[in-house]
Write a protein that holds these residues in place. Structure first.
Motif, short mmCIF file in Angstrom:
data_model
loop_
_atom_site.label_atom_id
_atom_site.label_comp_id
_atom_site.label_asym_id
_atom_site.label_seq_id
_atom_site.Cartn_x
_atom_site.Cartn_y
_atom_site.Cartn_z
N VAL A 57 43.45 8.41 36.14
CA VAL A 57 43.23 6.96 36.26
C VAL A 57 41.76 6.70 36.52
N LYS A 58 41.18 5.75 35.80
CA LYS A 58 39.79 5.36 36.08
C LYS A 58 39.77 4.46 37.31
N TYR A 59 38.81 4.66 38.18
CA TYR A 59 38.63 3.76 39.33
C TYR A 59 37.15 3.46 39.48
N LYS A 60 36.79 2.86 40.60
CA LYS A 60 35.43 2.34 40.76
C LYS A 60 34.34 3.40 40.52
N LEU A 64 40.18 9.55 38.68
CA LEU A 64 41.01 10.38 39.54
C LEU A 64 41.98 11.15 38.64
N VAL A 65 42.16 12.44 38.94
CA VAL A 65 43.12 13.24 38.19
C VAL A 65 44.08 13.86 39.20
N ALA A 66 45.38 13.75 38.95
CA ALA A 66 46.35 14.31 39.90
C ALA A 66 47.48 14.99 39.15
N GLY A 67 48.05 15.99 39.78
CA GLY A 67 49.18 16.68 39.17
C GLY A 67 50.12 17.19 40.25
N LEU A 211 43.03 -1.54 38.29
CA LEU A 211 42.82 -0.19 38.81
C LEU A 211 41.33 0.16 38.86
N ALA A 212 40.57 -0.37 37.89
CA ALA A 212 39.15 -0.03 37.82
C ALA A 212 38.38 -0.53 39.04
N LYS A 213 38.99 -1.42 39.83
CA LYS A 213 38.30 -1.94 41.03
C LYS A 213 38.72 -1.19 42.29
N TYR A 214 39.69 -0.28 42.20
CA TYR A 214 40.15 0.47 43.38
C TYR A 214 39.01 1.34 43.90
N ASN A 215 38.94 1.51 45.23
CA ASN A 215 38.01 2.51 45.77
C ASN A 215 38.72 3.84 45.90
N GLU A 216 38.00 4.87 46.36
CA GLU A 216 38.57 6.21 46.33
C GLU A 216 39.87 6.33 47.12
N SER A 217 39.88 5.85 48.37
CA SER A 217 41.09 6.08 49.17
C SER A 217 42.25 5.27 48.60
N GLU A 218 41.98 4.08 48.05
CA GLU A 218 43.06 3.28 47.45
C GLU A 218 43.67 4.00 46.26
N ILE A 219 42.80 4.59 45.44
CA ILE A 219 43.32 5.22 44.22
C ILE A 219 44.07 6.52 44.56
N VAL A 220 43.62 7.23 45.62
CA VAL A 220 44.31 8.45 46.02
C VAL A 220 45.71 8.12 46.53
N VAL A 221 45.80 7.07 47.35
CA VAL A 221 47.11 6.65 47.85
C VAL A 221 48.01 6.26 46.67
N THR A 254 33.29 12.21 39.64
CA THR A 254 32.31 11.13 39.75
C THR A 254 30.98 11.62 39.21
N LYS A 255 29.98 10.78 39.34
CA LYS A 255 28.64 11.13 38.91
C LYS A 255 28.18 12.43 39.59
N GLU A 256 28.60 12.61 40.85
CA GLU A 256 28.15 13.78 41.62
C GLU A 256 28.87 15.06 41.20
N GLY A 257 29.97 14.93 40.46
CA GLY A 257 30.71 16.12 40.05
C GLY A 257 32.17 16.00 40.46
N ILE A 258 32.83 17.16 40.56
CA ILE A 258 34.26 17.17 40.86
C ILE A 258 34.46 17.39 42.35
#
Lengths: 274, 262
Positions: A57-60, A64-67, A211-221, A254-258
């Motif tokens: 899912v793309k976020y801010k 995010l990639v999950a499995g 979804l594109a406006k979610y921040n990291e913790s929102e998208i992880v949840v 992210t820009k910084e990497g994985i």
């Protein structure tokens, strides 16, 4: 006169598969070998495994990639700690659903192809080139897919920074025949993906904010809740397993990497949010 | 007539002389350890001379650009096939040089009817800690020297001629100081060492065969003069990098910032 050094006499185009070919490696027979092993194990009622639910899912800040972690063979749960996300380079993840034996071989080829291209050509392969490489591998695997023994349906998630421009996170998904599609906001694959895609559509459209406006913790949840939703109806998908303390794999590109979200943080989120 | 042993020896000797003559004025390369890993530095006119070979292996060379390019691709091909067929951990500099590149170079060198490789190389491998770093110098005739057995030092220098190389090594030994130096300090020392080597190479060209007495030069001044027409090229193998690939080319801004108050 034979050339004393094993130097390519043709123009060097950075194609790792042709280097492997020169060393006697062919990709199609290898994939066939992996698939044959899978088929044998299936018919023995043994340990052949299949993948399950993965999503991107793309976020801010990126993607995010999950499995989930469950691998099944028929109606059996074979393994509860399978890794379905494979880091391909500094900013790309391959999420696999399907036959792991074939998928891992593909991942290995891809990882080295990208590295080889970058080092020999002194520039990074474009995202389009990377996406196409995976598509080519899936096409090599076509005969097996048609036999129904080595099907792999991956998702490719990457953060594009080539040529110094920052184009953000990208998500690509494939069908088993190798056709590639770019996901606008998200992609999911595997047996639990129907539930995941339905919920993602709902969230993205009527969930309050896209979804594109979610921040990291929102998208992880959200990802943890989605995998739990998939596990609710799909026996081949596991959510969080409190008995043996097994968590899904969750990574952000992210820009910084994985960055992998550590289990301690996932545990905290499960207790408070899921 | 080359079948006669004496002629063959003569042909090889001529070949050696020819190659070394071609290499003499090549821009030297300096290798220096610093707190997080290893730094490679040279000053070049146009073409890039420091390259990534594999996750933890880097390559620098002087010589003909086409030969450098060929050797680089040989190393990359060997490393990547090994890394793919076995594992990244199986790619080792020792095997790459001793069993891959060196025998091939020797064969090429001794085929007196084909063009020789005009190239001298410095290859480095970053270990898990600085004790396990490994440095190899590989010559156009396939001969090589590993730091573990030869110099036993965590720094090295590569130049076209022996005098320039010796001048650089002497300079490094004299100014070595703290091996936990910052990258910035390492850049400064490496750039000055390069100037010492390049100056010696060019002086060696002027004089007529006689050994020079130790020259006192100001590396800073010499370097400034060279930088009018050339630019500093530097790369690190950085242990603190989280990615599996530890190689990073330094960008111009970073290098300029480190060298501005020289």
């Amino acid at each position: 006169m034979d050339h004393p050094l094993p130097i390519p006499q043709f123009l060097h185009d950075g194609d790792f598969l042709s280097v492997l070919k020169a060393h006697g490696y062919e990709i199609a027979p290898r994939l066939a070998e992996a698939a044959a092993k899978f088929q044998q194990e299936m018919s023995d009622g043994g340990i052949a495994t299949e993948g399950t639910t993965v999503l991107a899912v793309k976020y801010k800040d990126g993607v995010l990639v999950a499995g989930d972690r469950r691998a099944t063979a028929g109606n059996l749960v074979m393994y509860e700690r399978a890794e379905k996300l494979i880091n391909i380079d500094e900013r790309s993840i391959l999420a696999i659903a399907g036959v792991p034996a074939v998928a891992f071989e593909m991942a290995r080829v891809l990882e080295h192809s990208f590295k080889y291209y970058q080092r020999s050509q002194l520039q990074e392969m474009s995202t389009a080139g990377k996406v196409r490489s995976l598509s080519k591998l899936l096409k090599e695997n076509l005969p097996l897919t048609l036999q129904g023994v080595g099907m792999v349906v991956p998702i490719f998630a990457t953060y594009e920074t080539a040529d110094g421009k920052d184009s953000g996170g990208k998500v690509y998904f494939y069908d088993a025949l190798g056709a590639q599609f770019e996901g606008v906001d998200y992609a999911a694959s595997g047996s639990g993906s129907l539930a995941v895609r339905s919920v993602l559509h709902y969230l993205n459209t009527w969930g309050g904010k896209p979804l594109a406006k979610y921040n990291e913790s929102e998208i992880v949840v959200a990802a943890l809740r989605l995998l739990d939703t998939a596990a609710d109806s799909d026996t081949a998908t596991s959510g969080y397993n409190p008995k043996s303390n097994i968590f899904p794999t969750v990574r952000v590109v992210t820009k910084e990497g994985i960055h992998e979200i550590p289990e301690s943080e996932l545990g905290r989120m499960y207790r408070s949010e899921v | 007539m080359i079948e006669e042993p004496y002629r063959w020896v003569e042909a090889i000797a001529n070949r050696r002389e020819y190659i070394e003559d071609q290499l003499r004025l090549g821009s030297p390369v300096v290798l220096l350890n610093y707190a997080d890993g290893l730094l490679l530095l040279t000053v070049s006119r146009e073409t890039c001379k420091i390259f990534e070979i594999y996750d933890r292996v880097a390559f620098a060379a002087l010589g003909h650009p086409a030969d450098i390019e060929r050797m680089r691709l040989v190393a990359i091909d060997l490393a990547h096939t090994e890394g793919f067929n076995r594992a990244a951990a199986d790619v080792s500099l020792r095997r790459l040089v001793n069993f891959g590149m060196s025998p091939a170079l020797k064969t090429a060198f001794e085929q007196v009817f084909s063009a020789p490789y005009i190239v001298k190389m410095l290859l480095v491998e970053l270990g898990d800690d600085s004790e396990q770093d490994s440095i190899v110098k590989l010559d156009y005739d396939g001969s090589f020297a590993h730091s573990e057995t030869e110099t036993k030092e965590p720094f090295d220098a590569l130049a076209g001629g022996n005098e320039a190389q010796k001048a650089m090594l002497d300079y490094l030994v004299e100014h070595n100081g703290n091996p936990r130096r910052t990258l910035e300090d390492a850049l400064k020392l490496a750039a000055k060492t390069w100037a010492v080597g390049m100056d010696m190479a060019e002086q060696g060209q002027d004089k007529t065969g006689e050994a020079t007495e130790k020259r006192e030069i100001e590396p800073e001044k010499v370097l400034k003069e060279y930088l009018k027409a050339r630019h500093v090229e530097a790369a690190v193998l950085d242990r603190s990098r989280p990615a599996t690939g530890k190689f990073r080319l330094l960008d111009e801004k970073e290098i300029r910032a480190a060298l501005k108050d020289l």
